[in-house]
Design a protein around this motif. Structure first.
Motif, mmCIF file in Angstrom:
data_model
loop_
_atom_site.group_PDB
_atom_site.id
_atom_site.type_symbol
_atom_site.label_atom_id
_atom_site.label_comp_id
_atom_site.label_asym_id
_atom_site.label_seq_id
_atom_site.Cartn_x
_atom_site.Cartn_y
_atom_site.Cartn_z
ATOM 1 N N ARG A 1 27.090 -33.609 -0.099
ATOM 2 C CA ARG A 1 28.042 -33.108 0.892
ATOM 3 C C ARG A 1 29.234 -34.053 1.053
ATOM 4 O O ARG A 1 30.377 -33.620 1.163
ATOM 5 C CB ARG A 1 27.328 -32.939 2.235
ATOM 6 N N GLU A 2 28.936 -35.355 1.041
ATOM 7 C CA GLU A 2 29.983 -36.337 1.358
ATOM 8 C C GLU A 2 30.887 -36.660 0.172
ATOM 9 O O GLU A 2 32.091 -36.837 0.323
ATOM 10 C CB GLU A 2 29.308 -37.625 1.865
ATOM 11 N N VAL A 3 30.299 -36.751 -1.018
ATOM 12 C CA VAL A 3 31.023 -37.290 -2.175
ATOM 13 C C VAL A 3 31.377 -36.220 -3.208
ATOM 14 O O VAL A 3 32.364 -36.344 -3.926
ATOM 15 C CB VAL A 3 30.203 -38.425 -2.836
ATOM 16 N N GLY A 4 30.584 -35.166 -3.269
ATOM 17 C CA GLY A 4 30.822 -34.142 -4.290
ATOM 18 C C GLY A 4 32.159 -33.450 -4.103
ATOM 19 O O GLY A 4 32.555 -33.134 -2.985
ATOM 20 N N SER A 5 32.885 -33.234 -5.198
ATOM 21 C CA SER A 5 34.063 -32.374 -5.110
ATOM 22 C C SER A 5 33.651 -30.929 -5.379
ATOM 23 O O SER A 5 34.299 -29.998 -4.940
ATOM 24 C CB SER A 5 35.162 -32.823 -6.074
ATOM 25 N N ARG A 6 32.523 -30.782 -6.100
ATOM 26 C CA ARG A 6 31.977 -29.443 -6.357
ATOM 27 C C ARG A 6 30.464 -29.560 -6.456
ATOM 28 O O ARG A 6 29.949 -30.540 -6.995
ATOM 29 C CB ARG A 6 32.560 -28.885 -7.664
ATOM 30 N N VAL A 7 29.784 -28.567 -5.925
ATOM 31 C CA VAL A 7 28.325 -28.548 -5.970
ATOM 32 C C VAL A 7 27.890 -27.330 -6.775
ATOM 33 O O VAL A 7 28.395 -26.222 -6.568
ATOM 34 C CB VAL A 7 27.719 -28.488 -4.548
ATOM 35 N N ILE A 8 26.971 -27.552 -7.716
ATOM 36 C CA ILE A 8 26.385 -26.475 -8.518
ATOM 37 C C ILE A 8 24.921 -26.347 -8.119
ATOM 38 O O ILE A 8 24.180 -27.343 -8.131
ATOM 39 C CB ILE A 8 26.504 -26.784 -10.027
ATOM 40 N N PHE A 9 24.508 -25.121 -7.751
ATOM 41 C CA PHE A 9 23.101 -24.859 -7.420
ATOM 42 C C PHE A 9 22.468 -24.099 -8.570
ATOM 43 O O PHE A 9 22.927 -23.023 -8.953
ATOM 44 C CB PHE A 9 23.000 -24.052 -6.122
ATOM 45 N N MET A 10 21.413 -24.685 -9.145
ATOM 46 C CA MET A 10 20.703 -24.069 -10.269
ATOM 47 C C MET A 10 19.312 -23.629 -9.850
ATOM 48 O O MET A 10 18.665 -24.254 -9.021
ATOM 49 C CB MET A 10 20.582 -25.056 -11.441
ATOM 50 N N ALA A 11 18.859 -22.537 -10.453
ATOM 51 C CA ALA A 11 17.473 -22.080 -10.307
ATOM 52 C C ALA A 11 17.139 -21.254 -11.546
ATOM 53 O O ALA A 11 17.986 -20.527 -12.062
ATOM 54 C CB ALA A 11 17.305 -21.244 -9.042
ATOM 55 N N ASP A 12 15.924 -21.420 -12.031
ATOM 56 C CA ASP A 12 15.446 -20.632 -13.178
ATOM 57 C C ASP A 12 16.364 -20.701 -14.381
ATOM 58 O O ASP A 12 16.573 -19.712 -15.094
ATOM 59 C CB ASP A 12 15.246 -19.164 -12.765
#
Length: 247
Positions: A207-218
């Motif tokens: 939350r603090e440092v990421g410029s982008r977050v990718i959520f992976m599943a399966d």
């Protein structure tokens, strides 16, 4: 491919057992210069497989990985040349136990980049100072705490002057009180504009440092966006369910 794109991944698949296990099942992603891309998701979602595919520690079943203008997933590519520009930080440090910290940090720049030993040592000592460990140059890994070893592993990767740093759950093997000191080093790196791809369970860091977050599943990317989009306004039920468990 825009001038700002450092790594472009298209159609990346990694299957085991003749396709019975699909660790990666068609990943499309761009990593841009100066970004901190944080990859989150449940265990077994393919996060580490994706990260390790970026420098071919995992050989993809199919797909392309364009880095430095070349598809490094293609046959007959000199991957060792490209790996010199991709620093990798593992869970378990991977320091050479029989070498001093200084030797651990300078062996690759001297052997692979052909840097003069004095120049490599000067850079290494400057980096050690940056992470508060300049007094440990002559120590051996066994004399260091887990947090100190991981900080050494990060600056050892920096000694190669890479274009991107890949972090595979860099704090998951550490005692809780040591996690902060490693995350602080990573936050400092982010501020310098270092391109970073980070697989982590540390949602506060994402939350603090990421410029982008990718959520992976399966084995697929379910959702991606800015930290505020992902944590404050998740769209998919899968991400909502994941965040309910980890936050």
């Amino acid at each position: 491919m825009s001038d700002n794109t450092l790594i472009r991944v298209r159609g990346l698949k990694k299957h085991y057992n003749d396709g019975a296990v699909r660790a990666l099942d068609g990943i499309d992603a761009d990593i841009n210069k100066g970004e901190v891309v944080v990859i989150i998701g449940p265990s077994g979602s393919g996060k580490s497989t994706f990260l390790r595919s970026l420098n071919l520690l995992e050989l993809p079943t199919s797909g392309s990985i364009i880095f430095d203008g070349e598809d490094i997933a293609a046959k007959h590519v000199n991957i060792n040349k490209h790996r010199q520009k991709m620093g990798m930080v593992f869970q378990h440090f991977n320091l050479f136990p029989n070498m001093t910290i200084l030797k651990n940090m300078t062996i690759a720049p001297v052997k692979l980049l052909k840097l003069p030993k004095a120049e490599a040592e000067k850079t290494a000592l400057e980096l050690l100072k940056r992470v508060g460990l300049e007094d440990r140059a002559d120590a051996y890994p066994s004399q260091l705490s887990g947090g100190q070893k991981q900080r050494i592993a990060i600056v050892r990767a920096l000694c190669m002057n890479p274009d991107v740093l890949l972090f595979d759950e860099p704090t998951s093997a550490l005692d809780p009180e040591m996690v902060g000191e490693v995350l602080d080093v990573m936050k400092g790196l982010a501020k310098t504009g270092m391109t970073m791809v980070v697989v982590t369970h540390e949602m506060g860091f994402a939350r603090e440092v990421g410029s982008r977050v990718i959520f992976m599943a399966d084995g697929v990317i379910v959702e991606e966006g800015t930290p505020s989009e992902m944590f404050d306004n998740p769209k998919s039920d899968r991400l909502k369910g994941f965040l309910a468990k980890v936050l």
